[in-house]
Motif scaffolding. Sequence first.
Motif, PDB file in Angstrom:
ATOM      1  N   GLY A   1      44.907 -68.504  -7.707  1.00  0.00           N
ATOM      2  CA  GLY A   1      44.346 -69.304  -8.807  1.00  0.00           C
ATOM      3  C   GLY A   1      43.232 -68.575  -9.526  1.00  0.00           C
ATOM      4  O   GLY A   1      42.613 -67.667  -8.967  1.00  0.00           O
ATOM      5  N   VAL A   2      42.965 -68.971 -10.771  1.00  0.00           N
ATOM      6  CA  VAL A   2      41.896 -68.312 -11.536  1.00  0.00           C
ATOM      7  C   VAL A   2      40.539 -68.575 -10.905  1.00  0.00           C
ATOM      8  O   VAL A   2      39.660 -67.748 -10.911  1.00  0.00           O
ATOM      9  CB  VAL A   2      41.798 -68.784 -13.011  1.00  0.00           C
ATOM     10  CG1 VAL A   2      42.365 -67.763 -13.947  1.00  0.00           C
ATOM     11  CG2 VAL A   2      42.400 -70.147 -13.211  1.00  0.00           C
ATOM     12  N   ASP A   3      40.363 -69.788 -10.376  1.00  0.00           N
ATOM     13  CA  ASP A   3      39.114 -70.084  -9.688  1.00  0.00           C
ATOM     14  C   ASP A   3      39.428 -71.020  -8.528  1.00  0.00           C
ATOM     15  O   ASP A   3      40.567 -71.419  -8.337  1.00  0.00           O
ATOM     16  CB  ASP A   3      38.093 -70.709 -10.649  1.00  0.00           C
ATOM     17  CG  ASP A   3      38.681 -71.937 -11.336  1.00  0.00           C
ATOM     18  OD1 ASP A   3      39.234 -72.794 -10.634  1.00  0.00           O
ATOM     19  OD2 ASP A   3      38.606 -72.016 -12.574  1.00  0.00           O
ATOM     20  N   GLN A   4      38.390 -71.382  -7.793  1.00  0.00           N
ATOM     21  CA  GLN A   4      38.576 -72.187  -6.577  1.00  0.00           C
ATOM     22  C   GLN A   4      39.301 -73.504  -6.827  1.00  0.00           C
ATOM     23  O   GLN A   4      40.027 -73.987  -5.983  1.00  0.00           O
ATOM     24  CB  GLN A   4      37.217 -72.488  -5.970  1.00  0.00           C
ATOM     25  CG  GLN A   4      36.607 -71.282  -5.287  1.00  0.00           C
ATOM     26  CD  GLN A   4      36.014 -71.664  -3.943  1.00  0.00           C
ATOM     27  OE1 GLN A   4      35.662 -72.821  -3.735  1.00  0.00           O
ATOM     28  NE2 GLN A   4      35.916 -70.716  -3.036  1.00  0.00           N
ATOM     29  N   SER A   5      39.068 -74.088  -8.014  1.00  0.00           N
ATOM     30  CA  SER A   5      39.629 -75.421  -8.239  1.00  0.00           C
ATOM     31  C   SER A   5      41.003 -75.379  -8.898  1.00  0.00           C
ATOM     32  O   SER A   5      41.626 -76.405  -9.106  1.00  0.00           O
ATOM     33  CB  SER A   5      38.668 -76.250  -9.086  1.00  0.00           C
ATOM     34  OG  SER A   5      38.520 -75.615 -10.333  1.00  0.00           O
ATOM     35  N   ALA A   6      41.478 -74.166  -9.215  1.00  0.00           N
ATOM     36  CA  ALA A   6      42.742 -74.070  -9.968  1.00  0.00           C
ATOM     37  C   ALA A   6      43.885 -74.799  -9.281  1.00  0.00           C
ATOM     38  O   ALA A   6      44.674 -75.468  -9.928  1.00  0.00           O
ATOM     39  CB  ALA A   6      43.106 -72.605 -10.189  1.00  0.00           C
ATOM     40  N   ASN A   7      43.964 -74.667  -7.965  1.00  0.00           N
ATOM     41  CA  ASN A   7      45.094 -75.276  -7.261  1.00  0.00           C
ATOM     42  C   ASN A   7      44.692 -76.510  -6.465  1.00  0.00           C
ATOM     43  O   ASN A   7      45.417 -76.927  -5.571  1.00  0.00           O
ATOM     44  CB  ASN A   7      45.753 -74.254  -6.334  1.00  0.00           C
ATOM     45  CG  ASN A   7      46.477 -73.173  -7.108  1.00  0.00           C
ATOM     46  OD1 ASN A   7      46.839 -73.386  -8.259  1.00  0.00           O
ATOM     47  ND2 ASN A   7      46.665 -72.021  -6.493  1.00  0.00           N
ATOM     48  N   GLU A   8      43.572 -77.076  -6.812  1.00  0.00           N
ATOM     49  CA  GLU A   8      43.139 -78.272  -6.096  1.00  0.00           C
ATOM     50  C   GLU A   8      44.167 -79.384  -6.296  1.00  0.00           C
ATOM     51  O   GLU A   8      44.625 -79.631  -7.412  1.00  0.00           O
ATOM     52  CB  GLU A   8      41.789 -78.720  -6.665  1.00  0.00           C
ATOM     53  CG  GLU A   8      40.949 -79.437  -5.639  1.00  0.00           C
ATOM     54  CD  GLU A   8      39.523 -79.553  -6.135  1.00  0.00           C
ATOM     55  OE1 GLU A   8      39.228 -80.576  -6.757  1.00  0.00           O
ATOM     56  OE2 GLU A   8      38.731 -78.611  -5.921  1.00  0.00           O
ATOM     57  N   GLY A   9      44.552 -80.022  -5.219  1.00  0.00           N
ATOM     58  CA  GLY A   9      45.544 -81.098  -5.336  1.00  0.00           C
ATOM     59  C   GLY A   9      46.974 -80.597  -5.457  1.00  0.00           C
ATOM     60  O   GLY A   9      47.895 -81.377  -5.623  1.00  0.00           O
ATOM     61  N   VAL A  10      47.143 -79.275  -5.403  1.00  0.00           N
ATOM     62  CA  VAL A  10      48.503 -78.722  -5.414  1.00  0.00           C
ATOM     63  C   VAL A  10      48.758 -78.129  -4.029  1.00  0.00           C
ATOM     64  O   VAL A  10      48.084 -77.182  -3.630  1.00  0.00           O
ATOM     65  CB  VAL A  10      48.680 -77.623  -6.485  1.00  0.00           C
ATOM     66  CG1 VAL A  10      50.081 -77.026  -6.412  1.00  0.00           C
ATOM     67  CG2 VAL A  10      48.414 -78.191  -7.864  1.00  0.00           C
ATOM     68  N   LEU A  11      49.676 -78.731  -3.297  1.00  0.00           N
ATOM     69  CA  LEU A  11      49.954 -78.252  -1.954  1.00  0.00           C
ATOM     70  C   LEU A  11      51.206 -77.398  -2.016  1.00  0.00           C
ATOM     71  O   LEU A  11      52.264 -77.873  -2.421  1.00  0.00           O
ATOM     72  CB  LEU A  11      50.165 -79.439  -1.023  1.00  0.00           C
ATOM     73  CG  LEU A  11      49.035 -80.461  -1.088  1.00  0.00           C
ATOM     74  CD1 LEU A  11      49.356 -81.686  -0.274  1.00  0.00           C
ATOM     75  CD2 LEU A  11      47.738 -79.832  -0.602  1.00  0.00           C
ATOM     76  N   VAL A  12      51.050 -76.157  -1.664  1.00  0.00           N
ATOM     77  CA  VAL A  12      52.198 -75.266  -1.792  1.00  0.00           C
ATOM     78  C   VAL A  12      52.907 -75.142  -0.453  1.00  0.00           C
ATOM     79  O   VAL A  12      52.316 -74.748   0.546  1.00  0.00           O
ATOM     80  CB  VAL A  12      51.774 -73.866  -2.300  1.00  0.00           C
ATOM     81  CG1 VAL A  12      53.012 -73.038  -2.609  1.00  0.00           C
ATOM     82  CG2 VAL A  12      50.903 -73.987  -3.530  1.00  0.00           C
ATOM     83  N   LEU A  13      54.170 -75.510  -0.462  1.00  0.00           N
ATOM     84  CA  LEU A  13      55.007 -75.355   0.726  1.00  0.00           C
ATOM     85  C   LEU A  13      56.135 -74.405   0.355  1.00  0.00           C
ATOM     86  O   LEU A  13      56.563 -74.385  -0.802  1.00  0.00           O
ATOM     87  CB  LEU A  13      55.641 -76.685   1.125  1.00  0.00           C
ATOM     88  CG  LEU A  13      54.777 -77.741   1.779  1.00  0.00           C
ATOM     89  CD1 LEU A  13      55.628 -78.964   2.115  1.00  0.00           C
ATOM     90  CD2 LEU A  13      54.196 -77.185   3.058  1.00  0.00           C
ATOM     91  N   ALA A  14      56.606 -73.660   1.332  1.00  0.00           N
ATOM     92  CA  ALA A  14      57.743 -72.788   1.042  1.00  0.00           C
ATOM     93  C   ALA A  14      58.623 -72.741   2.261  1.00  0.00           C
ATOM     94  O   ALA A  14      58.170 -72.998   3.375  1.00  0.00           O
ATOM     95  CB  ALA A  14      57.246 -71.392   0.683  1.00  0.00           C
ATOM     96  N   ALA A  15      59.891 -72.458   2.044  1.00  0.00           N
ATOM     97  CA  ALA A  15      60.813 -72.383   3.172  1.00  0.00           C
ATOM     98  C   ALA A  15      61.611 -71.095   3.093  1.00  0.00           C
ATOM     99  O   ALA A  15      61.898 -70.593   1.997  1.00  0.00           O
ATOM    100  CB  ALA A  15      61.764 -73.571   3.146  1.00  0.00           C
ATOM    101  N   THR A  16      61.920 -70.565   4.247  1.00  0.00           N
ATOM    102  CA  THR A  16      62.760 -69.376   4.289  1.00  0.00           C
ATOM    103  C   THR A  16      63.542 -69.323   5.596  1.00  0.00           C
ATOM    104  O   THR A  16      63.074 -69.792   6.623  1.00  0.00           O
ATOM    105  CB  THR A  16      61.918 -68.086   4.135  1.00  0.00           C
ATOM    106  OG1 THR A  16      62.784 -66.949   4.313  1.00  0.00           O
ATOM    107  CG2 THR A  16      60.822 -67.988   5.185  1.00  0.00           C
ATOM    108  N   ASN A  17      64.742 -68.748   5.506  1.00  0.00           N
ATOM    109  CA  ASN A  17      65.504 -68.461   6.723  1.00  0.00           C
ATOM    110  C   ASN A  17      65.172 -67.053   7.204  1.00  0.00           C
ATOM    111  O   ASN A  17      65.627 -66.632   8.256  1.00  0.00           O
ATOM    112  CB  ASN A  17      67.017 -68.500   6.458  1.00  0.00           C
ATOM    113  CG  ASN A  17      67.462 -69.808   5.837  1.00  0.00           C
ATOM    114  OD1 ASN A  17      66.812 -70.816   6.025  1.00  0.00           O
ATOM    115  ND2 ASN A  17      68.558 -69.777   5.095  1.00  0.00           N
ATOM    116  N   ALA A  18      64.461 -66.293   6.400  1.00  0.00           N
ATOM    117  CA  ALA A  18      64.228 -64.878   6.721  1.00  0.00           C
ATOM    118  C   ALA A  18      62.748 -64.530   6.552  1.00  0.00           C
ATOM    119  O   ALA A  18      62.369 -63.774   5.657  1.00  0.00           O
ATOM    120  CB  ALA A  18      65.098 -64.013   5.806  1.00  0.00           C
ATOM    121  N   PRO A  19      61.882 -65.091   7.411  1.00  0.00           N
ATOM    122  CA  PRO A  19      60.441 -64.908   7.220  1.00  0.00           C
ATOM    123  C   PRO A  19      60.009 -63.450   7.360  1.00  0.00           C
ATOM    124  O   PRO A  19      58.984 -63.055   6.817  1.00  0.00           O
ATOM    125  CB  PRO A  19      59.828 -65.761   8.341  1.00  0.00           C
ATOM    126  CG  PRO A  19      60.887 -65.874   9.380  1.00  0.00           C
ATOM    127  CD  PRO A  19      62.191 -65.865   8.628  1.00  0.00           C
TER     128      PRO A  19
END
Length: 450
Positions: A300-318
């Motif tokens: 994010g551009v600053d600390q609050s850029a992604n506030e309230g955005v929870l990023v989840l990701a999934a992979t079969n090939a970590p």
Amino acid sequence: MVDDPGLKALGEAARLSPDNLPLRRLLAEQLLNKGYLADAEAEFRAALVLAPKDPDIVAGLAEAFVRQSSHGEALSVLEPLLAAGGYPPRVGVLAARALLGEGDLYKAAYRYHEAVSRDPSVADADLAARLVIPEAAAPPQPAGDAYPAPSSATHEQSTAEIERSAFSFADVAGMDEVKEALRVKLLLPVQQPELFAAFGKRAGGGVLLYGPPGVGKTHLARAAAGELGAAFVNVGLADILDMYVGSSERNLRATFDLARRHRPCVLFFDEVDALAARRSDMRQAHTRQLVNQFLAELDGVDQSANEGVLVLAATNAPWYIDVAFRRPGRFDQLVFVPPPDAAARAAILRILCRDKPLEEVDFGAVAKVTDQLVGADLKGLVDRAVEVKLHESIRAGRAIPLSTRDLLAAAKAAKPTAVREWMATARNYVMHANESGAWDELMPWIQRKW
Ligand code: ADP
């Protein structure tokens, strides 16, 4: 018309014993090798009826399609294999040819390089040469791998859509530890910020869910959004990858911005290994740019850029994912989503059947005979049993409820997708590469016999 005498004899033999799978497979392969493409296609189709998920037959049919320039058809038969992961490298190369035929250069290059990194003998110099993305298509890029500027505001449109999830953790059977980990990481900081602050913890950072295909990673992410009352954005590769250099980065930025405009939001990236692969594995600078853009958006551009955005990701090939993604504030938590044990399978079956007309069903008995089946397989099993019941009900003119016997019959026909293969692949990658302890959770699973 086939005029090769050997093939004619083989064809005759196959007609006499139409259920002989090895014979039909041999006939199909020989037809393909000798260039009788339409006949090969018909034979592979017939063989596929006998062995619906056999990866070699699927690959044979796809090759027959590709060589007839039916690229869309090739992709639709390959799709289930590609989605399941762990497919033979030859399938990756075929997918690359078909994708290239469809004009999807970027995804073609990804599939090709992934296949060759697993098995260098499938490399094809001509194909590789056609997979180089023309520099002319590239917008001006900073020199080298300069860190791209993260977005502040943008008017680009994302093709990903905002969903409202109707699921909560109550709809996810089993996985108690996984749910607990997500609760602490994602939900508590939002639901009880004071408690979190009191322990000096800062919210933020994403979670990477990994595990065999079909274990319920996407389902879990969707349920996390519902649990939190947050919007849900399910980002697939098609929303991001684009053949023109620079476009994928713009798509990624637009998708993050979409999530930021709808906070609180769970932003979920499926098949994230395609967007976050190790930069050392990448031969082309443009793919590194995409990885760098992804890192910049997560920070994010600053600390609050992604506030309230929870990023989840999934992979079969970590193991393909660049370690830079695991730094604090990015995907700093790796969570293994295991295949369900018998108790979890019974619970999944119960959830899958809850809105169907049911007799008293012994879910435990069905769970017992479905070792190695994952959530997606169990869903297929229930769908098949329901279909049979529906036909019976139509014939009888009344709703006949589903019984233990119906589920057991469907279980007999069900085949596990890929858990054993996945565990074997995981063992190869992580057994001797766990110095950092990143794979601790996985270790007991891959040391078991499957
Ligand atoms: P993955 O993302 O790991 O490949 P999915 O989330 O797509 O797997 O799972 C496929 C389907 O299986 C889901 O839509 C859901 O219906 C079912 N399923 C999987 N795991 C569970 C579970 N633990 N509880 C209930 N349903 C599940």
